[in-house]
Design an enzyme around this catalytic site. Sequence first.
Site, mmCIF file in Angstrom:
data_model
loop_
_atom_site.group_PDB
_atom_site.id
_atom_site.type_symbol
_atom_site.label_atom_id
_atom_site.label_comp_id
_atom_site.label_asym_id
_atom_site.label_seq_id
_atom_site.Cartn_x
_atom_site.Cartn_y
_atom_site.Cartn_z
ATOM 1 C CG ASP A 85 -32.168 0.332 9.830
ATOM 2 O OD1 ASP A 85 -31.794 -0.856 9.877
ATOM 3 O OD2 ASP A 85 -31.483 1.252 9.343
ATOM 4 C CG ASP A 109 -26.052 -1.378 10.963
ATOM 5 O OD1 ASP A 109 -25.205 -1.044 11.799
ATOM 6 O OD2 ASP A 109 -26.434 -2.553 10.795
ATOM 7 N N GLY A 117 -26.540 -7.503 5.030
ATOM 8 C CA GLY A 117 -25.967 -8.622 5.782
ATOM 9 C C GLY A 117 -24.493 -8.754 5.472
ATOM 10 N NE ARG A 168 -22.817 -5.095 2.907
ATOM 11 C CZ ARG A 168 -23.299 -4.724 4.102
ATOM 12 N NH1 ARG A 168 -22.487 -4.525 5.121
ATOM 13 N NH2 ARG A 168 -24.583 -4.530 4.249
ATOM 14 C CG HIS A 210 -20.196 -11.915 9.111
ATOM 15 N ND1 HIS A 210 -21.210 -12.322 9.938
ATOM 16 C CD2 HIS A 210 -20.390 -10.590 8.903
ATOM 17 C CE1 HIS A 210 -21.995 -11.288 10.202
ATOM 18 N NE2 HIS A 210 -21.523 -10.229 9.591
ATOM 19 C CE LYS A 215 -18.817 -6.119 10.321
ATOM 20 N NZ LYS A 215 -20.250 -6.140 10.649
ATOM 21 C CB THR A 253 -31.417 -4.220 12.548
ATOM 22 O OG1 THR A 253 -30.141 -4.021 11.940
ATOM 23 C CG2 THR A 253 -31.229 -5.158 13.725
ATOM 24 C CB THR A 254 -29.733 -6.270 7.873
ATOM 25 O OG1 THR A 254 -30.931 -6.057 7.147
ATOM 26 C CG2 THR A 254 -28.888 -7.239 7.123
ATOM 27 C CB SER A 261 -24.685 -9.798 14.136
ATOM 28 O OG SER A 261 -24.150 -10.054 12.860
ATOM 29 C CG ASN A 263 -22.808 -6.232 15.294
ATOM 30 O OD1 ASN A 263 -21.940 -6.738 16.002
ATOM 31 N ND2 ASN A 263 -22.822 -6.365 13.982
HETATM 32 C C1 XBP Z 1 -27.314 -2.926 7.570
HETATM 33 C C2 XBP Z 1 -26.495 -4.057 7.085
HETATM 34 C C3 XBP Z 1 -25.557 -4.769 7.973
HETATM 35 C C4 XBP Z 1 -24.311 -4.077 8.405
HETATM 36 C C5 XBP Z 1 -23.335 -5.087 8.966
HETATM 37 O O1 XBP Z 1 -28.548 -2.850 6.849
HETATM 38 O O2 XBP Z 1 -26.628 -4.479 5.966
HETATM 39 O O3 XBP Z 1 -25.131 -5.881 7.276
HETATM 40 O O4 XBP Z 1 -23.761 -3.403 7.283
HETATM 41 O O5 XBP Z 1 -23.870 -5.922 9.907
HETATM 42 P P1 XBP Z 1 -29.861 -2.273 7.512
HETATM 43 P P2 XBP Z 1 -23.457 -7.490 9.929
HETATM 44 O O6 XBP Z 1 -29.483 -1.002 8.212
HETATM 45 O O7 XBP Z 1 -30.774 -1.997 6.344
HETATM 46 O O8 XBP Z 1 -30.447 -3.298 8.451
HETATM 47 O O9 XBP Z 1 -22.059 -7.609 9.457
HETATM 48 O O10 XBP Z 1 -23.628 -7.901 11.383
HETATM 49 O O11 XBP Z 1 -24.398 -8.259 9.034
HETATM 50 MG MG MG Z 2 -30.024 1.013 7.778
#
Ligand code: XBP
Ligand code: MG
Length: 241
Positions: A9, A11, A51, A55, A80, A83, A120-121, A123, A126
Amino acid sequence: MTLRALIFDVDGTLAETEEYHRRAFNRAFAEEGLDWYWDEALYRALLKVTGGRERILHFMAQHAPEKSAGGAEVLARHLHARKTEIYLAHMAGEGIPLRAGMAALIEEAQAHGLRLAIATTTSPANVEALMGKSLGAGWRTLFPVVMAGDMVARKKPAPDVYEAALNALDLPASACIALEDSANGTTSAKSAGLRVVAVRSPYLPEDDLSGADLVLDDSRVLDLALLEALDAACFPRINRN
Ligand code: XBP
Ligand code: MG
């Protein structure tokens, strides 16, 4: 089956990014003239929705139903996108380091012939910004499989992103271990049949990680010997099912 791949993962696991995501959301809201402000406590609660676009939509439905009525999707996409630009500008400048121990684990795993993937969720841009800055332009050679953001239909806690990573790796779940930091991520990986090591993020101190096979409070403890021991310990249990 011996351990063949690690699926990371991003984030909260590879790097403590959420505080910078939070600030980027708030700046995008302010630039748009919205009086929305996600403080840390609210953002922690909002992290239950994975996401960024999802969110924002969730927040609008709860706290700004008048904006939710028509054109919510368009506004959420616009906010988004902005952001993401703000977040990428931070990554291009100050950047965000990998969590302690992660670069060493990546190097050790690669040296031992393990394959590496990302699920990962966040983008794709990122991921590129974080990994390129931390590991250099050749990071994609280290991580030939990257599943991110809207590349799958359903975000975590659905298993889609881990299933897509397993498909791309062409490996069974029993040959891989997922590294996670959240309840949503752990559920996603477990639903895809994976063993999960959860490395608790200081940003989500209360998340329920009881679904993981192993929970670590300190990312520096994570190394290949530990993952191989988990692999050996977990394999008989998985085989019985
Ligand atoms: C991480 C997320 C992401 C980030 C923001 O979840 O939910 O949405 O907070 O990224 P995980 P974006 O670590 O479980 O994958 O704004 O690009 O969606
Ligand atoms: Mg995470």
